[in-house]
Design a protein around this motif. Structure first.
Motif, short mmCIF file in Angstrom:
data_model
loop_
_atom_site.label_atom_id
_atom_site.label_comp_id
_atom_site.label_asym_id
_atom_site.label_seq_id
_atom_site.Cartn_x
_atom_site.Cartn_y
_atom_site.Cartn_z
N ALA A 1 29.01 -15.57 -76.38
CA ALA A 1 30.19 -16.34 -76.82
C ALA A 1 30.99 -15.29 -77.79
CB ALA A 1 29.84 -17.71 -77.27
N VAL B 1 30.32 -22.15 -79.26
CA VAL B 1 31.64 -22.36 -78.92
C VAL B 1 32.13 -23.08 -79.95
CG1 VAL B 1 33.34 -23.09 -77.30
CG2 VAL B 1 31.25 -21.82 -76.46
N LYS C 1 34.28 -25.83 -81.17
CA LYS C 1 34.74 -27.09 -80.34
C LYS C 1 36.04 -27.37 -81.12
CE LYS C 1 30.48 -28.90 -78.82
NZ LYS C 1 29.51 -28.37 -79.76
N SER D 1 33.92 -21.20 -73.38
CA SER D 1 32.91 -22.17 -72.99
C SER D 1 33.20 -22.23 -71.37
CB SER D 1 33.51 -23.80 -73.34
OG SER D 1 34.85 -23.83 -72.80
N ARG E 1 29.45 -21.88 -69.25
CA ARG E 1 29.25 -22.92 -68.20
C ARG E 1 29.13 -22.22 -66.91
NH1 ARG E 1 29.59 -28.92 -67.95
NH2 ARG E 1 30.30 -28.90 -70.07
N HIS F 1 25.43 -28.00 -72.57
CA HIS F 1 25.44 -26.92 -71.76
C HIS F 1 25.16 -27.33 -70.37
CE1 HIS F 1 26.30 -23.84 -74.58
NE2 HIS F 1 25.41 -24.23 -75.40
#
Ligand SMILES: Nc1ncnc2c1ncn2[C@@H]1O[C@H](COP(=O)(O)OP(=O)(O)OP(=O)(O)O)[C@@H](O)[C@H]1O
Ligand SMILES: [Mg+2]
Length: 254
Positions: free
Chosen positions: A58, A107, A109, A119, A123, A147
């Protein structure tokens, strides 16, 4: 075999995941270890040298830009929803014997259900790992299991919820159970950790009677010492190893 490990903070998810992964490695299995908890350090628990130097995916800004064609942190702009990720487990993992470790990282939010380049990349990566990889996959997750999307959840062979004798840990297990069934993840098992007596074991069985128990791990000061010393729980003398080994037999790895 794809396994996800979850549970309340501090119950022993990382300790259990590390013992599981190192034991499988010892038996000649190839394991892809995924550290999906932003605050955790599975690499250190596995005994991977310089674990704290591993950059989480990330935080790999150039990579995120290259793959999604958008700058990390940007929300609402255009970016690729299906970035290429199949090369990342080989390219970006830290290695120890037959173990490959990837740190996903967190990540930020922004509001509810962030859809941002980082994200999206994570994913896509988790989906690829769960759906397309041949080796054993063990994911050390935080209490939330976000996740895991619907597509991914159905391919997880077992969600292992680590619990300790305590009310909050039980509440979290029930919550995870609910989240799991909402995304279609049905195979859940519980590991009772930090067990001091038969009473602790009975307490967990009584309050979690709708769960399958994979086994119990005794409370052991040596595990805390290992954590403090930055040593893998697998590299010390602890009964925990024997119990985890028995659980692996129950899980039936082919
Ligand atoms: N069976 C045990 N007996 C004694 N201490 C234990 C046991 N299992 C884990 N611990 C200790 O509990 C602490 C938390 O363990 P660990 O980091 O594995 O939990 P976690 O669930 O991954 O935590 P986090 O939610 O912060 O990621 C550590 O100090 C670890 O050594
Ligand atoms: Mg942890």
């Amino acid at each position: 075999m794809k396994l996800a490990v979850s549970g309340k903070g501090g119950v022993g998810k990382t300790t259990f995941a590390a013992l599981l992964i190192r034991t499988l490695n010892d038996r000649g299995k190839h394991v892809l270890a995924i550290d999906a908890d932003p605050d955790a350090n599975l690499a250190a628990a596995l005994g991977i040298p310089n674990a704290d130097k591993i950059t989480p995916i990330a935080e790999m800004k150039d990579l995120i830009f290259e793959r999604t064609e958008a700058r990390p942190g940007s929300i609402g702009g255009f970016f690729k929803l299906n970035p290429r990720v199949d090369d990342l487990p080989e390219a970006l993992s830290a290695k120890l014997d037959n173990i490959k470790l990837m740190r996903l990282g967190g990540v930020q939010k922004g509001g509810s259900g962030c859809i941002c380049p980082e994200s999206t990349l994570l994913r896509a990566l988790v989906t690829h790992i769960v759906l397309a990889r041949d080796e054993v996959v063990v994911m050390d997750m935080e209490a939330g299991i976000e996740h895991l999307g619907r597509a991914t959840a159905s391919a997880v062979d077992k969600l292992i919820v680590v619990v300790e004798p305590g009310r909050r840990s039980i509440d979290t297990a029930e919550h995870i159970h609910k989240l799991a069934s909402e995304i279609g993840l049905k195979t859940i098992a519980v590991v009772g950790n930090k067990i001091r007596s038969k009473k602790d074991e009975e307490f967990l069985k009584k309050h979690l009677n709708d769960f399958e128990f994979l086994g119990f791990i005794p409370y052991d000061d040596a595990l805390i010492e290992a954590d403090l010393d930055g040593v893998s729980p697998f590299d010390i003398d602890s009964a925990a190893k024997t119990y985890v080994s028995e659980m692996i037999s129950i899980l039936n790895f082919s």
